[in-house]
Design a protein around this motif. Structure first.
Motif, PDB file in Angstrom:
ATOM      1  N   ARG A  20      -9.398  11.800  -4.751  1.00  0.00           N
ATOM      2  CA  ARG A  20     -10.563  11.939  -3.879  1.00  0.00           C
ATOM      3  C   ARG A  20     -11.727  11.118  -4.408  1.00  0.00           C
ATOM      4  O   ARG A  20     -12.554  10.611  -3.656  1.00  0.00           O
ATOM      5  CB  ARG A  20     -10.963  13.419  -3.782  1.00  0.00           C
ATOM      6  N   GLU A  21     -11.783  10.997  -5.715  1.00  0.00           N
ATOM      7  CA  GLU A  21     -12.863  10.232  -6.336  1.00  0.00           C
ATOM      8  C   GLU A  21     -12.611   8.724  -6.208  1.00  0.00           C
ATOM      9  O   GLU A  21     -13.510   7.947  -5.921  1.00  0.00           O
ATOM     10  CB  GLU A  21     -12.976  10.617  -7.816  1.00  0.00           C
ATOM     11  N   ARG A  22     -11.349   8.329  -6.376  1.00  0.00           N
ATOM     12  CA  ARG A  22     -11.028   6.900  -6.384  1.00  0.00           C
ATOM     13  C   ARG A  22     -10.780   6.349  -4.980  1.00  0.00           C
ATOM     14  O   ARG A  22     -11.115   5.209  -4.689  1.00  0.00           O
ATOM     15  CB  ARG A  22      -9.795   6.632  -7.254  1.00  0.00           C
ATOM     16  N   GLN A  23     -10.142   7.093  -4.109  1.00  0.00           N
ATOM     17  CA  GLN A  23      -9.835   6.713  -2.724  1.00  0.00           C
ATOM     18  C   GLN A  23      -8.824   5.568  -2.641  1.00  0.00           C
ATOM     19  O   GLN A  23      -7.764   5.708  -2.063  1.00  0.00           O
ATOM     20  CB  GLN A  23     -11.106   6.362  -1.952  1.00  0.00           C
ATOM     21  N   ARG A  24      -9.149   4.398  -3.189  1.00  0.00           N
ATOM     22  CA  ARG A  24      -8.259   3.228  -3.192  1.00  0.00           C
ATOM     23  C   ARG A  24      -8.309   2.581  -4.574  1.00  0.00           C
ATOM     24  O   ARG A  24      -9.391   2.328  -5.099  1.00  0.00           O
ATOM     25  CB  ARG A  24      -8.690   2.182  -2.157  1.00  0.00           C
ATOM     26  N   PHE A  25      -7.156   2.309  -5.150  1.00  0.00           N
ATOM     27  CA  PHE A  25      -7.161   1.641  -6.442  1.00  0.00           C
ATOM     28  C   PHE A  25      -5.834   0.907  -6.658  1.00  0.00           C
ATOM     29  O   PHE A  25      -4.815   1.200  -6.020  1.00  0.00           O
ATOM     30  CB  PHE A  25      -7.416   2.624  -7.592  1.00  0.00           C
ATOM     31  N   VAL A  26      -5.869  -0.064  -7.571  1.00  0.00           N
ATOM     32  CA  VAL A  26      -4.668  -0.824  -7.938  1.00  0.00           C
ATOM     33  C   VAL A  26      -3.968  -0.103  -9.076  1.00  0.00           C
ATOM     34  O   VAL A  26      -4.574   0.168 -10.122  1.00  0.00           O
ATOM     35  CB  VAL A  26      -5.030  -2.266  -8.357  1.00  0.00           C
ATOM     36  N   PHE A  27      -2.717   0.214  -8.846  1.00  0.00           N
ATOM     37  CA  PHE A  27      -1.895   0.883  -9.847  1.00  0.00           C
ATOM     38  C   PHE A  27      -0.898  -0.151 -10.347  1.00  0.00           C
ATOM     39  O   PHE A  27      -0.202  -0.793  -9.551  1.00  0.00           O
ATOM     40  CB  PHE A  27      -1.182   2.062  -9.196  1.00  0.00           C
ATOM     41  N   GLN A  28      -0.837  -0.312 -11.673  1.00  0.00           N
ATOM     42  CA  GLN A  28      -0.076  -1.426 -12.253  1.00  0.00           C
ATOM     43  C   GLN A  28       0.859  -0.936 -13.350  1.00  0.00           C
ATOM     44  O   GLN A  28       0.476  -0.110 -14.184  1.00  0.00           O
ATOM     45  CB  GLN A  28      -1.041  -2.462 -12.828  1.00  0.00           C
ATOM     46  N   VAL A  31      -3.610   4.537  -1.851  1.00  0.00           N
ATOM     47  CA  VAL A  31      -4.657   4.896  -0.888  1.00  0.00           C
ATOM     48  C   VAL A  31      -4.593   6.396  -0.629  1.00  0.00           C
ATOM     49  O   VAL A  31      -3.556   6.926  -0.249  1.00  0.00           O
ATOM     50  CB  VAL A  31      -4.478   4.132   0.437  1.00  0.00           C
ATOM     51  N   TRP A  32      -5.696   7.069  -0.870  1.00  0.00           N
ATOM     52  CA  TRP A  32      -5.764   8.516  -0.642  1.00  0.00           C
ATOM     53  C   TRP A  32      -5.878   8.802   0.851  1.00  0.00           C
ATOM     54  O   TRP A  32      -6.719   8.260   1.557  1.00  0.00           O
ATOM     55  CB  TRP A  32      -6.949   9.105  -1.383  1.00  0.00           C
ATOM     56  N   GLU A  72       0.841  -1.198   0.000  1.00  0.00           N
ATOM     57  CA  GLU A  72       0.000   0.000   0.000  1.00  0.00           C
ATOM     58  C   GLU A  72       0.876   1.248   0.000  1.00  0.00           C
ATOM     59  O   GLU A  72       1.854   1.321   0.743  1.00  0.00           O
ATOM     60  CB  GLU A  72      -0.931   0.018   1.217  1.00  0.00           C
ATOM     61  N   VAL A  73       0.507   2.199  -0.831  1.00  0.00           N
ATOM     62  CA  VAL A  73       1.220   3.467  -0.912  1.00  0.00           C
ATOM     63  C   VAL A  73       0.245   4.587  -0.571  1.00  0.00           C
ATOM     64  O   VAL A  73      -0.639   4.915  -1.366  1.00  0.00           O
ATOM     65  CB  VAL A  73       1.811   3.700  -2.315  1.00  0.00           C
ATOM     66  N   PRO A  74       0.379   5.180   0.607  1.00  0.00           N
ATOM     67  CA  PRO A  74      -0.508   6.295   0.957  1.00  0.00           C
ATOM     68  C   PRO A  74      -0.074   7.571   0.234  1.00  0.00           C
ATOM     69  O   PRO A  74       1.119   7.841   0.091  1.00  0.00           O
ATOM     70  CB  PRO A  74      -0.324   6.432   2.465  1.00  0.00           C
TER      71      PRO A  74
END
Length: 407
Positions: free
Chosen positions: A385-393, A403-404, A328-330
């Motif tokens: 802010r819209e995505r909050q949490r997502f997988v970045f590849q 993670v926002w 996880e990358v905040p």
């Protein structure tokens, strides 16, 4: 306890390219066992890079074998010789490093080398050749230079090719083999290790030791390891390495990519796996043989407990899925004001690429994805802010969960 020569040679012969003179090593091992006095086995390394890979570990593993056989190894950090630059295999003069740069790299080198070597002070001496080379006065340098002729220097293949091609050879490059040889005098080496490209330098060490009244060392060389691309020598600049400190899943994945034709060589030089069963498995089940090698490599550097997760992650990705366990990358407002960040900047931040330019080229090739969807705009801006949490590849194998962490 010092092992007997028969047992020692059985271990040392694995993964060894050449021993010069061959019989002299057996004689030194026998005399060592009879007297109960360990051999002094030298390896000189120039810390021109701070990151070690399994190619570097080949010779370190040979050192470890000598340690396990009861001998003392002397790891010489060439902080002084690195300021000269080893011309081995070079088609032109190598850029010189400052003493401060070599010492910084040397500290990192040592921290990684002990992942292979036994750090017990009774079995490992760590020296810096600036200890003696920086103290040489001009008279002693002349004496050292007098131990070898220009004709002998030009026997080196790389010097010969450059001389015949009319490519410049700086005089200080002739000093490098002499400085390395003087290291052998300073530590009274019985054996010196190196890659096949170091044989000339190791043999000069024998000549110089004789000139200084010492018994000449035995030169033992190990093969150079090709990279995971199967073509060029393993090199960080070519992106074909398996790093000693890389994460278990990355190491496992890279090990699975070793070409079939090189798997036995990798297993010979990088592990203690029995080779005959692996060769049979490779013939019948190449994927299974790669898994055997990958498991062993991860175990060596990360422990057995890390293998299952690394293999599971590899299988998840191989099936086209997302790994179950992601780093996880905040990301907060300091990096993404108002929750917005350029995709290229985020790729740089999470460590996918060395620069934003490289990230944009990755996007051009549809190699950067957000929750599985490929980005096609090199200037794309992500609203966290819209995505909050997502997988970045990045590509097929690099994943993080962003993670926002907004206000």
């Amino acid at each position: 306890m010092i092992h007997q020569p028969e047992e020692s040679l059985a271990l040392l012969n694995r993964g060894t390219e050449q021993v010069v003179p061959d019989r002299e090593l057996e004689a030194k091992l026998r005399a060592s066992a009879e007297r109960g006095v360990p051999l002094r086995v030298k390896l000189g390394v120039d810390p021109s890079t701070s990151d070690l890979h399994v190619g570097h570990a080949v010779v370190l593993r040979k050192m470890r074998q000598f340690q396990d056989l009861g001998h003392t190894v002397v790891l010489i950090i060439g902080d002084f010789t690195a300021t000269i630059g080893d011309p081995s295999g070079r088609s032109k003069t190598r850029p010189q490093l400052t003493l401060e740069e070599t010492r910084r790299n040397g500290e990192t080198y040592l921290a990684q080398a002990v992942a292979v070597l036994d750090p017990d002070p009774a079995r490992l001496e760590i020296r810096h050749n600036s200890e003696w080379l920086s103290e040489l006065d001009f008279a002693e340098l002349v004496r050292l230079a007098a131990t070898i002729t220009v004709a002998r220097m030009l026997e080196r293949d790389d010097f010969t090719k450059r001389y015949q091609a009319g490519t410049a050879i700086s005089l200080h490059e002739f000093l490098y083999p002499l400085a390395q040889a003087y290291d052998s005098v300073a530590v009274r080496a019985d054996v010196e290790l190196g890659g096949t490209d170091q044989l000339f330098n190791l043999l000069v060490g024998r000549d110089v030791q004789r000139a200084y009244g010492q018994a000449p060392q035995v030169a033992l060389t190990v093969p150079l390891l090709e990279g995971t691309d199967g073509n060029e020598k393993m090199s960080k600049s070519l992106g074909n390495t398996i790093g000693l400190t890389e994460a278990p899943d990355v190491m496992f994945t890279k090990a699975m990519r070793v070409p079939d034709r090189l798997l036995l060589k990798y297993a010979t030089l990088c592990t203690d796996l029995p080779l005959e069963p692996l060769a049979e498995q490779l013939a019948d089940d190449p994927v299974g043989a790669h898994r055997t090698f990958a498991r062993e490599l991860v175990t060596l550097y990360h422990g057995a407990a890390a293998v299952a997760a690394a293999e599971r992650r590899y299988d998840d990705v191989a099936r086209g899925g997302v790994p179950r366990e992601l780093r996880e990358v905040p990301v907060g407002p300091d990096l993404a004001p108002e929750g917005r960040i350029e995709a290229a900047a985020l790729a740089l931040h999470v460590g996918f690429v060395p620069s934003k330019g490289a990230a944009r080229r990755l996007i051009d090739n549809r190699g950067l994805r957000v929750d599985g969807a490929a980005l096609d705009d090199r200037s794309a801006v992500l609203d966290l802010r819209e995505r909050q949490r997502f997988v970045f590849q990045s590509g097929k194998n690099a994943f993080v969960r962003v993670v926002w962490r907004g206000e």
